[in-house]
Design a protein around this motif. Structure first.
Motif, PDB file in Angstrom:
ATOM      1  N   ALA A  26     -10.094  11.173  41.757  1.00 31.28           N
ATOM      2  CA  ALA A  26     -10.921  11.041  40.561  1.00 31.28           C
ATOM      3  C   ALA A  26     -11.588   9.675  40.501  1.00 31.28           C
ATOM      4  CB  ALA A  26     -10.067  11.275  39.313  1.00 31.28           C
ATOM      5  N   GLY A  50      -9.393  15.504  41.346  1.00 32.65           N
ATOM      6  CA  GLY A  50     -10.645  14.827  41.049  1.00 32.65           C
ATOM      7  C   GLY A  50     -11.089  15.034  39.618  1.00 32.65           C
ATOM      8  N   LEU A  51     -12.368  14.765  39.387  1.00 36.02           N
ATOM      9  CA  LEU A  51     -12.963  15.007  38.080  1.00 36.02           C
ATOM     10  C   LEU A  51     -13.175  16.502  37.873  1.00 36.02           C
ATOM     11  CD1 LEU A  51     -15.787  12.280  37.969  1.00 36.02           C
ATOM     12  CD2 LEU A  51     -13.453  12.105  37.061  1.00 36.02           C
ATOM     13  N   SER A  97      -9.790  14.763  34.274  1.00 37.23           N
ATOM     14  CA  SER A  97      -9.504  14.296  35.633  1.00 37.23           C
ATOM     15  C   SER A  97      -8.017  14.377  35.947  1.00 37.23           C
ATOM     16  CB  SER A  97      -9.950  12.834  35.806  1.00 37.23           C
ATOM     17  OG  SER A  97      -9.062  11.964  35.137  1.00 37.23           O
TER      18      SER A  97
END
Length: 326
Positions: free
Chosen positions: A187, A159-160, A151
């Motif tokens: 994330a 984000g992830l 992440s």
């Protein structure tokens, strides 16, 4: 009695410090606060003890460059916790029942209770490896510190990753708590859609110190909505906007941390707030509030809070949460 949700105990030992000694020790050009005698004197009964593998940089030339190297650093720290446990300095706690029992049966001779937290998940090779760590006592995982394979994190928006999505599913399936401290905000929102057992072990208010290291108001509200907890952190730069290394210790006081607690409480109430000091976590006494010369001085902070909140923030909230959730 204190429950502290963030101490880098094993990291500091690997850096060459002997936490069994009662006197302060040098930390680069600063001075340490945390050792087992001082924790006992301050009344710290339980803490989250981290596994903090750090990436290689000009400041940390011995850090990791690959997941296997990260895993090796974290295993070395876990081995340190196990040695401390064998020597009677700590007791690793892996369930809510163990947390409650350790707290309720505590005596002046009892070891420090430690719940193992991984700060930055790069040591986890894959979901199957998470199962190995879980069997060895790992109960809380923060996906990021800076950016990781999983992440975005502090100073690294995003984000992830696909690996991150897979790992969050694995955390949920094992019942491992997600630590949102250091997660990039994108994330964070993606992670809490997948896994709702979440805390922020050591984070203050972004509205008071505008950095992505801290929690936005919407993140604070979401953690509370998910029945989570937030730990106040004692690093001066995270308490007062504009504080930098080299400024006088007197520039920041416990009174400067109180607005962070009040701001959180105004939004989500006092039942969601605890301590996540992060003491000696890459900084020494010189970059903590001016009143803090020994861990026993923590009481001066709690005394500044509203009377009805003091015991909650000091230990009750974290104790209740981990007794039920771990």
């Amino acid at each position: 009695m204190i429950f502290d949700a963030h101490l880098d105990l094993a990291f500091n030992a690997i850096q060459g410090r002997d936490l069994t000694r009662p006197e302060p020790q040098p930390y680069h050009d600063e001075t340490t606060l945390v050792n087992f005698p001082s924790l006992k004197q301050a009344g710290v009964r339980i803490c989250l003890g981290t596994l903090w593998a750090y990436p290689k940089s000009t400041d940390d030339p011995e850090g990791y460059t690959t997941p296997l190297e990260a895993r090796g650093l974290a295993r070395k720290q876990l081995d340190q916790y196990l040695r401390w446990q064998d020597d009677g300095h700590i007791k690793i706690l892996t369930s809510g029942q163990e947390v409650k029992q350790h707290w309720d049966t505590h005596t002046p001779e009892s070891p420090l209770g430690v719940i193992v937290l991984m700060e930055g998940a790069d040591p986890l090779l894959n979901p199957e490896d998470l199962q190995v760590w879980h069997k060895d006592g790992l109960r809380v995982v923060g996906l990021a510190w800076g950016r990781t394979r999983f992440s975005g994190g502090t100073g690294s928006p995003g984000g992830l990753t696909p690996e991150g999505v897979e790992m969050v599913h694995a955390l949920r399936e094992l019942g491992v708590t997600l630590d949102a401290s250091h997660l990039a905000e994108q994330a964070f929102w993606e992670a809490v859609e997948l896994h709702q057992k979440v805390i922020a072990s050591h984070s203050n208010c972004q509205s008071l110190v505008p950095t992505d290291r801290h929690l936005s108001d919407s993140m604070i509200r979401k953690i509370a909505e998910l029945d989570g907890m937030i730990g106040l952190v004692l690093f001066s730069s995270f308490i007062k906007h504009g504080f930098v290394k080299g400024m006088p210790k007197d520039a920041v006081s416990f009174a400067d941390l109180v607005p962070h607690a009040l701001h959180m409480a105004d939004m989500v109430g006092w039942d969601r707030i605890g301590l996540g000091s992060d003491l000696d976590g890459g900084f020494g006494m010189e970059r903590t509030p001016r009143e803090l010369r020994h861990l026993t001085d923590l009481q001066q902070f709690f005394d500044l809070l509203p009377a009805e909140a003091r015991e909650k923030v000091k230990y009750q909230n974290w104790l209740n949460w981990f007794s039920k959730k771990l």
